[in-house]
Design a protein around this motif. Structure first.
Motif, PDB file in Angstrom:
ATOM      1  N   GLU A  52       0.846  -1.205   0.023  1.00  0.00           N
ATOM      2  CA  GLU A  52      -0.052  -0.033  -0.059  1.00  0.00           C
ATOM      3  C   GLU A  52       0.723   1.090  -0.070  1.00  0.00           C
ATOM      4  N   GLY A  53       0.538   2.065  -0.967  1.00  0.00           N
ATOM      5  CA  GLY A  53       1.539   3.364  -1.194  1.00  0.00           C
ATOM      6  C   GLY A  53       1.546   4.062  -2.462  1.00  0.00           C
ATOM      7  N   GLN A  54       2.274   4.729  -2.819  1.00  0.00           N
ATOM      8  CA  GLN A  54       2.545   5.327  -4.160  1.00  0.00           C
ATOM      9  C   GLN A  54       2.905   4.609  -5.285  1.00  0.00           C
ATOM     10  N   TRP A  55       2.367   4.973  -6.383  1.00  0.00           N
ATOM     11  CA  TRP A  55       2.840   4.446  -7.651  1.00  0.00           C
ATOM     12  C   TRP A  55       3.239   5.347  -8.681  1.00  0.00           C
ATOM     13  N   ARG A  56       4.124   5.083  -9.429  1.00  0.00           N
ATOM     14  CA  ARG A  56       4.429   5.676 -10.745  1.00  0.00           C
ATOM     15  C   ARG A  56       4.702   4.895 -11.800  1.00  0.00           C
ATOM     16  N   ASN A  57       4.155   5.163 -13.083  1.00  0.00           N
ATOM     17  CA  ASN A  57       4.530   4.318 -14.292  1.00  0.00           C
ATOM     18  C   ASN A  57       4.563   2.743 -13.843  1.00  0.00           C
ATOM     19  N   GLY A  58       3.428   2.449 -13.041  1.00  0.00           N
ATOM     20  CA  GLY A  58       3.306   0.957 -12.983  1.00  0.00           C
ATOM     21  C   GLY A  58       4.069   0.489 -11.708  1.00  0.00           C
ATOM     22  N   LEU A  59       4.988   1.251 -11.224  1.00  0.00           N
ATOM     23  CA  LEU A  59       5.928   0.493 -10.018  1.00  0.00           C
ATOM     24  C   LEU A  59       6.099   1.360  -8.695  1.00  0.00           C
ATOM     25  N   PHE A  60       6.256   0.560  -7.904  1.00  0.00           N
ATOM     26  CA  PHE A  60       6.200   1.484  -6.621  1.00  0.00           C
ATOM     27  C   PHE A  60       7.309   2.561  -6.656  1.00  0.00           C
ATOM     28  N   ASN A  61       6.760   3.663  -6.291  1.00  0.00           N
ATOM     29  CA  ASN A  61       7.411   4.962  -6.229  1.00  0.00           C
ATOM     30  C   ASN A  61       6.769   5.864  -5.196  1.00  0.00           C
ATOM     31  N   GLY A  62       7.699   6.108  -4.234  1.00  0.00           N
ATOM     32  CA  GLY A  62       7.230   7.336  -3.166  1.00  0.00           C
ATOM     33  C   GLY A  62       7.291   6.322  -2.098  1.00  0.00           C
ATOM     34  N   GLN A  63       6.401   7.000  -0.961  1.00  0.00           N
ATOM     35  CA  GLN A  63       6.168   6.257   0.302  1.00  0.00           C
ATOM     36  C   GLN A  63       5.397   5.132   0.116  1.00  0.00           C
ATOM     37  N   GLY A  64       5.556   4.016   0.842  1.00  0.00           N
ATOM     38  CA  GLY A  64       4.772   2.803   0.837  1.00  0.00           C
ATOM     39  C   GLY A  64       5.497   1.837   1.548  1.00  0.00           C
ATOM     40  N   SER A  65       4.483   0.817   1.991  1.00  0.00           N
ATOM     41  CA  SER A  65       4.882  -0.211   2.941  1.00  0.00           C
ATOM     42  C   SER A  65       4.352  -1.693   2.075  1.00  0.00           C
ATOM     43  N   ILE A  66       5.244  -2.772   2.480  1.00  0.00           N
ATOM     44  CA  ILE A  66       4.851  -3.858   2.084  1.00  0.00           C
ATOM     45  C   ILE A  66       5.083  -4.810   3.256  1.00  0.00           C
ATOM     46  N   ILE A  67       4.038  -5.904   3.099  1.00  0.00           N
ATOM     47  CA  ILE A  67       3.852  -6.887   4.094  1.00  0.00           C
ATOM     48  C   ILE A  67       4.269  -8.221   3.124  1.00  0.00           C
ATOM     49  N   HIS A  68       5.568  -8.819   3.133  1.00  0.00           N
ATOM     50  CA  HIS A  68       5.799  -9.811   2.229  1.00  0.00           C
ATOM     51  C   HIS A  68       5.151 -11.185   2.798  1.00  0.00           C
ATOM     52  N   CYS A  69       4.973 -12.241   1.960  1.00  0.00           N
ATOM     53  CA  CYS A  69       4.297 -13.305   2.260  1.00  0.00           C
ATOM     54  C   CYS A  69       5.201 -14.139   3.196  1.00  0.00           C
ATOM     55  N   SER A  70       6.672 -13.757   3.062  1.00  0.00           N
ATOM     56  CA  SER A  70       7.650 -14.395   3.880  1.00  0.00           C
ATOM     57  C   SER A  70       7.447 -13.978   5.100  1.00  0.00           C
ATOM     58  N   GLY A  71       6.752 -12.930   5.397  1.00  0.00           N
ATOM     59  CA  GLY A  71       7.104 -12.239   6.951  1.00  0.00           C
ATOM     60  C   GLY A  71       7.758 -11.020   6.900  1.00  0.00           C
ATOM     61  N   MET A  72       8.313 -10.668   6.001  1.00  0.00           N
ATOM     62  CA  MET A  72       9.140  -9.484   6.007  1.00  0.00           C
ATOM     63  C   MET A  72       8.349  -8.285   5.663  1.00  0.00           C
ATOM     64  N   VAL A  73       8.641  -7.100   6.384  1.00  0.00           N
ATOM     65  CA  VAL A  73       7.887  -5.968   6.212  1.00  0.00           C
ATOM     66  C   VAL A  73       8.936  -4.835   5.998  1.00  0.00           C
ATOM     67  N   TYR A  74       8.587  -4.061   5.073  1.00  0.00           N
ATOM     68  CA  TYR A  74       9.432  -2.694   4.700  1.00  0.00           C
ATOM     69  C   TYR A  74       8.532  -1.647   4.517  1.00  0.00           C
ATOM     70  N   ASP A  75       8.577  -0.610   5.297  1.00  0.00           N
ATOM     71  CA  ASP A  75       7.870   0.716   5.237  1.00  0.00           C
ATOM     72  C   ASP A  75       8.988   1.703   5.011  1.00  0.00           C
ATOM     73  N   GLY A  76       8.780   2.447   3.883  1.00  0.00           N
ATOM     74  CA  GLY A  76       9.664   3.296   3.792  1.00  0.00           C
ATOM     75  C   GLY A  76       9.551   3.902   2.212  1.00  0.00           C
ATOM     76  N   MET A  77      10.558   4.533   1.544  1.00  0.00           N
ATOM     77  CA  MET A  77      10.662   5.106   0.346  1.00  0.00           C
ATOM     78  C   MET A  77      11.044   3.721  -0.780  1.00  0.00           C
ATOM     79  N   TRP A  78      10.376   4.077  -2.121  1.00  0.00           N
ATOM     80  CA  TRP A  78      10.424   3.205  -2.915  1.00  0.00           C
ATOM     81  C   TRP A  78      11.035   3.746  -4.203  1.00  0.00           C
ATOM     82  N   ILE A  79      11.724   3.358  -4.900  1.00  0.00           N
ATOM     83  CA  ILE A  79      12.313   4.211  -6.289  1.00  0.00           C
ATOM     84  C   ILE A  79      12.167   3.069  -7.303  1.00  0.00           C
TER      85      ILE A  79
END
Length: 502
Positions: free
Chosen positions: A174-201
């Protein structure tokens, strides 16, 4: 004078010399043919246009124009539309069936998909939301064939703005998108249990870990028989800790140098079943390593009870030794995963069941696998466990020593006999073990099982599964050098967590 062009052919009802009622008309070029209702000389009402190539329109007409509801088929493309028309164009609400299997149901603006609609493509993916000039534009959601689901903003057929992507494997972004990709502030809860919350490029985390780093010196000295702690950081190429990352699964592993025997070296004592052979791990030290068992340090209450009185006397004299930490043993193997047997299901450690917890540990032993939090993980109270009697690397060392002893002089044999006699005494049981020599048998009393002196390889690897964003971090290594214990006074051991750095 040239003859006038043909005016076409009409057969049907007339009124006042005007076509009126039902009639059939063939155009002068003979490509078009109309049959249907007329009014005051114009096509009006329900009718059907037929073309030589097989195309047709059937539906409503008003004052000679295609207007209202109807069905249009294009023979050249194979597309078919059923819905509203205006001034001969597809306009309003309708359903377009494309030749390749794509289906659109929704609003049109003079031939183009525009407004709200639902588009199902030939792969079975369905988009439902806003359109502009045939493209997904505005707010909408798409259901992918593989089970993924996106809901959010679109700009000219691509995700852009804010959106939520739910993946079929359970991952959620959940977060920002640009040109069909994660871009900007966003967070992901990965199926492996990993969590990343920050900027995307461009679809990757701006603060992405690229390596594992074991803290401390490259070579760590450890007193024989004592536990140790391994601390790990997740860093980028610049050495910065990636605190935006949580939940990466890390596993600790220990090994010893693999000795490759020459082809002419053979002995029946080293013959083992084929299924006992383990895979080799390449290390950065110029040799391969084979797995060595690890254990979790757990205080032994029986030994605590037998030495408590003596230790308390020492405390009374001003000493501040930890008598619980000084009388521990390896109760749980880390060679794989914690013991899952039914006999242990639902049970804690011995001290937890009896209501006794040491000052340094107020929870159950930490397993071989840890999840990193804020870019950091620690494996605490880990011990080198005594190997089995058929541990092949040590069997090879023993065999090599036996062969070397046959070539030694009688003086050397006498010295070794004296050395073996000295090993019997408790005060020299650990000191007289030479590096890479044969370990002593476990002694009674408060003595811990003997661990062979020398170098051990410690490895921490990324076991996140499936890999986070398709990338597994390379493993990190450290050398652990086991050194002999120093003789202690009155049978009291030193603080076991002391680790020397070289």
């Amino acid at each position: 004078m040239a003859a006038p062009a043909a005016s076409g052919c009409y057969v049907g009802a007339v009124r006042g010399q005007l076509r009126h009622g039902f009639g059939r008309y063939i155009y002068p070029n003979s490509f078009f043919k109309y049959e249907g209702e007329w009014k005051d000389g114009k096509k009006h009402g329900h009718g059907k246009f037929l073309m030589k190539d097989g195309s047709y329109y059937e539906g409503e007409l008003v004052n000679g124009e295609i207007e209202g509801n109807g069905v249009r088929y294009w023979a050249s493309s194979g597309n078919e539309y059923c819905g509203q028309f205006s001034q001969g164009e597809v306009h309003g609400y309708g359903v377009m069936k494309y030749f390749d299997g794509t289906l659109y149901e929704g609003e049109f603006n003079y031939g183009a998909r525009a407004g709200h609609g639902a588009l199902t493509d030939k792969q079975g993916q369905m988009y439902r939301g806003s359109f502009h000039n045939h493209m997904k534009h505005g707010e909408g959601e798409i259901f992918y064939k593989n089970g993924d689901h996106y809901q959010g903003d679109w700009v000219v057929d691509r995700q852009q703005g804010h959106g939520v992507m739910k993946y079929a494997d359970g991952s959620l972004y959940e977060g920002q998108w640009r040109n069909g990709l994660f871009n900007g502030q966003g967070s992901i809860i990965h199926c492996s249990g990993m969590v990343y919350d920050g900027m995307w490029i461009n679809g990757r985390p701006a603060g992405e870990a690229t390596k594992l780093v074991i803290l401390g010196e490259p070579i760590q000295e450890l007193v024989q028989g004592y536990p140790f702690t391994i601390e790990v950081q997740l860093q980028n190429n610049e050495g910065e800790v990636m605190e935006a990352e949580n939940g990466r699964l890390l596993q600790i592993w220990a090994g010893v140098k693999h000795i490759q025997l020459s082809p002419n070296f053979s002995t029946t004592s080293l013959e083992l079943p084929e299924d006992t052979e383990e895979p080799l791990i390449e290390t950065p030290y110029g040799y391969s390593a084979i797995s060595y068992p690890l254990g979790v340090y757990v205080p032994d209450l029986d030994k605590i009870a037998s030495t408590e009185f003596e230790i308390m006397n020492i405390k009374g004299n001003g000493s501040n030794l930890d008598f619980v930490a000084g009388t521990g043993s390896t109760h749980r193997s880390l060679n794989g995963t914690p013991d899952p047997s039914l006999d242990n299901k639902g049970k804690g450690t011995q001290q937890q069941e009896e209501g006794v917890v040491s000052e340094e540990e107020d929870s159950s032993p930490v397993p071989v696998i840890q999840r990193a939090e804020r870019g950091y993980a620690a494996f605490r109270s880990i011990e080198l466990a005594p190997p089995s009697h058929c541990y092949r690397p040590f069997m090879i060392l023993d065999e090599l020593e036996k062969k070397a002893s046959k070539k030694s002089s009688s003086k050397t044999l006498s010295e070794k006999g004296t050395e073996s006699q000295e090993k019997i005494t408790e005060s020299r049981s650990d000191v007289s073990i030479k590096i890479d020599g044969k370990p002593n048998e476990p002694q009674t009393g408060t003595e811990l099982p003997s661990i062979r002196l020398g170098e051990y390889v410690i490895m921490v690897k990324d076991t996140t599964s499936p890999p986070f964003l398709g990338r597994t971090l390379p493993p990190a290594f450290k050398l652990l050098k086991v050194v002999p214990q120093k003789p202690s006074k009155k049978g009291v051991r030193k603080e076991p967590h002391k680790v020397l750095s070289k």
